[in-house]
Design an enzyme around this catalytic site. Structure first.
Site, PDB file in Angstrom:
ATOM      1  N   GLU A 475       7.156 -12.751 -12.177  1.00 34.87           N
ATOM      2  CA  GLU A 475       7.520 -13.722 -12.013  1.00 34.87           C
ATOM      3  C   GLU A 475       8.527 -14.698 -12.913  1.00 34.87           C
ATOM      4  OE1 GLU A 475       7.117 -13.940  -8.566  1.00 34.87           O
ATOM      5  OE2 GLU A 475       6.386 -12.009  -8.235  1.00 34.87           O
ATOM      6  N   HIS A 478      12.245 -13.451 -12.349  1.00 31.36           N
ATOM      7  CA  HIS A 478      12.148 -14.416 -11.371  1.00 31.36           C
ATOM      8  C   HIS A 478      12.948 -16.112 -12.007  1.00 31.36           C
ATOM      9  CE1 HIS A 478      12.529 -11.912  -7.403  1.00 31.36           C
ATOM     10  NE2 HIS A 478      11.598 -12.110  -8.222  1.00 31.36           N
TER      11      HIS A 478
END
Length: 683
Positions: A475, A478
């Site tokens: 994550e 991202h």
């Protein structure tokens, strides 16, 4: 619900945000602010669109395409904030208006996308784009703007537009209901246990179960829930096979019948998606969805999965035989089941690869892993992360971080939200509250990452399994994609790329958390580090099969050309039989709780994690080839050619600009250990 316009209160959602980084004033925002704010923001957006559509000047890039990019800024701000809260802090007040927000947002988008005056102007610029003096980024924006309206039904006639809009609104409503059902079913399940039932579990998991029991009035006992991390920990370590089965069945059967049954929603969603795709001239929803992807066609996506499926199944069979042999020694006559796989795989890791999952977790303190992620970003890209106590957050668990570049210049703001809570959706994700752009001056992004790691006892360390540490890095990858975006136009920024490219920057970050240099920095001894590397390859048959089974099911569902009499349970069973999923392995996501494809953006495209892993495996080998995982020149090229470009050019161009050639999937097979099979010959 109170309407703040009638009380004299100011609405913080409609005011300028003048705090640090112009971050949302979470300490002042209440659920009742959203409805009037959205109504006001949509009215403002309609006025902006009307001005563009009725502009007497001939349509050009500035007065049409660029004007559309500027329009709706206030609405985008409120909507991003609402959906961030609905997923990470879905309090009763937020959940009460989710379907309303989804429905009105869908109607609003359809009204604008179907405005013939607006489309005529966009089409005019698109038709003349070759004659205009446009940059490559501006040309990309023109093409995206036109394609978005066409794919939204702008070319349909009046009656068809009404039907298309009705389908879109209904799909938005069904998507919210699907997600709410999963959240409700997850919250409704509790498995009570006594101390003797928890043999084998790490102390942190036992403590978490004790605290959960206390919260529901069962002090002295232990309560297990359905958060994925909690379930996987129990399946990995608990010696009680019957309880492993109970928890596995509870997790995999969520919303498959009962009060929160998602099966009727699946049938309706799939049928409506097919109808809308057909209205646009596509044979299936998968054809429609993948036309705007790197794969381009369902055949290409299916071909990749099939090439990996055969070696993955063969490896999984070897793994299964090893686990069954262990089980035979303990439980003669018992057949390895999905709730046994992680338990016996952990035994293999400990006994053959000297890898004890609990021992590994002792070195993976949550704060230390997060600091390691920040350190990796610093060494690769020169970023610095400083805690900001003066930035309001939406929940006490959340922390805010100022992100600066090597020269001290502002990059953006990052929120991290890691612990599981009842009002939070399951899984892990990243989102943006503001995207990077520079149409009228530099605008820094505001980004958040969310996970569902178990909360430790007060004063105790939060310890992560190695896969949870990978999730944090994933994550964070991202987040870096959004933070390091460097485009002019907001709709092209950061992660606004096709589904089978967006997972590339996140997947590649996972490599650094298992890099020996990083693990040594966390204090982990070399024996455990070596065990992680060996066990990663050893378990890839199972990991690949459980993922691909879900991805192939998703694609098969959305390639169907009819749904009369459709039964999701029958379809799922028939497809698993068709692909021949090995005995003892379940899917990573069953259809009734497959939020990625029914309450997310991955319909037809769950395969994209594998497609992105082809890119990631090849790109990471470039770092391996240098002999330095922090090679400055290579990291700078990745930042400039991949992360910075967002969707301002075709993603294949970005990959080739970094790697110097098109991607080669052999890197994926090597890293998953699927290139050779001692003791087994591939057909």
């Amino acid at each position: 619900m109170t309407d703040v316009r009638d009380t004299g209160d100011t609405n913080p959602l409609l005011e300028p945000w003048e705090g640090p980084f112009a971050a949302p004033p979470f300490d002042r925002i209440r659920p009742e602010h959203f409805r009037p704010a959205l109504e006001a923001a949509m009215a403002g957006h309609r006025a902006e669109i009307e001005a563009i559509a009725t502009d007497p000047a001939a349509p050009d890039f500035a007065n049409t395409i660029e004007a559309l990019e500027r329009a709706g800024e206030a609405l985008a701000r409120v909507r991003r904030l609402f959906w961030a809260l609905s997923s990470a802090h879905g309090t009763e007040g937020i959940r009460a208006i989710e379907q309303w927000v989804s429905a009105v947002s869908s109607r609003h988008a359809s009204e604008i996308g179907h405005d013939p005056r607006l489309f005529a102007r966009v089409a005019s610029v698109w038709e003349n784009r070759g004659a205009l003096d446009l940059t490559a980024e501006q040309t990309r924006l023109v093409e995206n703007s036109y394609d978005r309206m066409v794919r939204g039904g702008a070319l349909l006639d009046g009656a068809a537009k009404l039907r298309f809009a009705a389908i879109d609104a209904r799909l938005a409503e069904l998507s919210v209901q699907f997600g709410q059902n999963i959240l409700a079913a997850t919250q409704a399940f509790t498995m009570l246990a006594d101390a003797d039932d928890l043999e084998g579990l790490p102390a942190a998991a036992i403590d978490a179960a004790a605290r959960r029991a206390e919260r529901i009035g069962q002090a002295g006992r232990y309560a297990l829930g359905l958060d994925r991390g909690e379930v996987e920990t129990f399946l990995t370590f608990a010696t009680r096979r019957d309880l492993r089965e109970t928890l596995w069945r509870g997790f995999t059967s969520r919303c498959d019948g009962g009060a929160f049954d998602n099966n009727p929603l699946i049938a309706e969603i799939a049928a409506l998606r097919l109808e809308s795709a057909g209205m646009l001239g596509f044979g299936s929803y998968a054809d429609f969805k993948l036309a705007d992807s790197m794969a381009r066609t369902p055949d290409a996506a299916a071909a990749l999965m099939e090439r990996v499926w055969a070696p993955a199944k063969a490896h999984a069979q070897v793994e299964r035989d090893e686990l069954q042999a262990l089980m035979d020694a303990e439980r003669p006559g018992a057949i390895l089941a999905p709730w046994d796989w992680l338990f016996y795989a952990e035994r293999i890791r400990r006994e053959r690869y000297a890898l004890d999952g609990a021992a590994v977790a002792a070195y993976l303190d949550l704060d230390a892993v997060r600091a390691a992620a920040f350190d990796v970003a610093g060494r690769l890209y020169g970023l610095r992360f400083g805690a900001r106590q003066d930035v309001a957050v939406y929940q006490a668990d959340v922390r805010a971080w100022e992100v600066t570049d090597a020269d001290g210049g502002a990059v953006g703001l990052l929120y991290t939200d890691y612990h599981a809570r009842p009002e939070k959706h399951g899984g892990a994700w990243m989102g943006s509250l503001r995207v990077q752009e520079k149409m009228d001056g530099a605008v820094a992004p505001i980004v958040y990452t969310v996970a569902n790691f178990a909360r430790p006892q007060p004063g105790a360390r939060a310890l992560l399994a190695i896969d949870e540490a990978r999730t944090l890095f994933h994550e964070f990858g991202h987040a870096l994609h959004a933070l390091l975006s460097d485009v002019t136009y907001p709709s092209l920024a950061g992660t606004a790329v096709c589904r089978d490219f967006v997972e590339f920057p996140s997947k590649i970050m996972e490599h650094w958390i298992v890099a020996p240099e990083i693990l040594r920095g966390l204090g982990m001894p070399d024996a455990l580090i070596a065990g992680i590397a060996r066990a990663d390859v050893a378990g890839q048959g199972h990991a690949t099969v459980e993922f691909l089974a879900s991805a192939m099911l998703d694609l098969a569902l959305h390639r169907r050309t009819g749904f009369a009499g459709f039964d999701a349970r029958v379809f799922e069973a028939e497809e698993l039989a068709r692909i021949g999923i090995p005995e003892g392995i379940g899917m990573r996501h069953r259809l009734p709780c497959f939020s990625h494809i029914f309450d997310g953006g991955y319909a037809s495209a769950y395969y994209s994690y594998l497609w992105a892993e082809v890119l990631d495996g090849d790109a990471f080998e470039a770092f391996i080839e240098t002999g330095d995982l922090f090679d400055a020149a290579l990291a700078d090229r990745f930042r400039r050619q991949v992360l910075a470009f967002g969707d301002s050019r075709d993603p294949m161009e970005s990959f080739i600009a970094f790697r110097g050639r098109a991607p080669d999937e052999s890197g994926l097979l090597r890293q998953r250990g699927l290139t050779a099979l001692p003791e087994l010959e591939l057909a």
